[in-house]
Enzyme design. Sequence first.
Site, mmCIF file in Angstrom:
data_model
loop_
_atom_site.group_PDB
_atom_site.id
_atom_site.type_symbol
_atom_site.label_atom_id
_atom_site.label_comp_id
_atom_site.label_asym_id
_atom_site.label_seq_id
_atom_site.Cartn_x
_atom_site.Cartn_y
_atom_site.Cartn_z
ATOM 1 C CE1 TYR A 156 17.661 -30.251 39.168
ATOM 2 C CE2 TYR A 156 18.900 -31.113 37.306
ATOM 3 C CZ TYR A 156 17.996 -30.216 37.829
ATOM 4 O OH TYR A 156 17.423 -29.268 37.002
ATOM 5 C CE LYS A 160 14.284 -30.694 38.301
ATOM 6 N NZ LYS A 160 13.068 -29.861 38.511
ATOM 7 N N PRO A 192 19.550 -16.762 38.298
ATOM 8 C CG PRO A 192 18.355 -15.087 39.409
ATOM 9 C CD PRO A 192 18.229 -16.098 38.297
ATOM 10 N NE ARG A 197 23.294 -25.225 39.432
ATOM 11 C CZ ARG A 197 22.146 -24.680 39.066
ATOM 12 N NH1 ARG A 197 21.369 -24.116 39.984
ATOM 13 N NH2 ARG A 197 21.764 -24.665 37.808
#
Length: 254
Positions: A156, A160, A192, A197
């Site tokens: 991730y 990014k 949401p 998570r």
Amino acid sequence: MASPSATPTGRLAGKQCLITAAAQGIGRATLEAFLREGAALVVAVDINGEKLKELESNPRVATRVVDVRDFGGIKALAKEFPGITVLFNCAGIVHQGNILETTEEEWDNNFNINIKSMYYTLQAFLPQMIAGQGGSIINMSSVASSIRGIERRCVYGTTKAAVIGLTKAVARDHVRQGVRCNVVCPSPVASPSFAVRGADEKDSDSDHVKYMEEKMIGRLAYPGEVANLCVYLASDESSYHTGNVFTIDGGFCL
């Protein structure tokens, strides 16, 4: 297709915008903010057709079910909506795991959704912005990137960081053509997807909630707060900003 008709007031009056992942979370909040600020048309793109149906009653919203990994579908959007001058690349996926826990399939899928999808939208919509002598591109990144390493966010954070590099490259290449490109880097947002998570005690985001509540500003960011920044970047008020990295983190990186 909705019929674009500008409202008389608002910072985005007359502008035609496209938002990916527009059905909920930051994308949905930004869509609502763009409409409040007078956008003539907002094209809401998402893979969740059921959530998109909630937006169809507004005549200034055009909903399209498109997977951002589908280059053909993205190119078709650009042909259908040739007047887009604000592009918000919001679609993304968050993966949990370090490098040893990340499979090749997960690695590739995260790159396809988080960064290659932006290649697709830029390839499709940038030419019409250049032809129209102006446009604002907003890319969604994260503080989990080149800004800060976050535990168990390996792929991730890598994607990014790539978004930040892509933003600067596009901004530099097209600064003389009237196209601005900026990147938004939030800390965890009470969306949401984050709620799912955060409910998992094994997910590192549960620690981020505690840190923000007990050490920093006292809460997570609201989607609407990120949307407010996107309104500014979409508007002519930010006319001197391009290639800039906007961190919105409530002290997360202090």
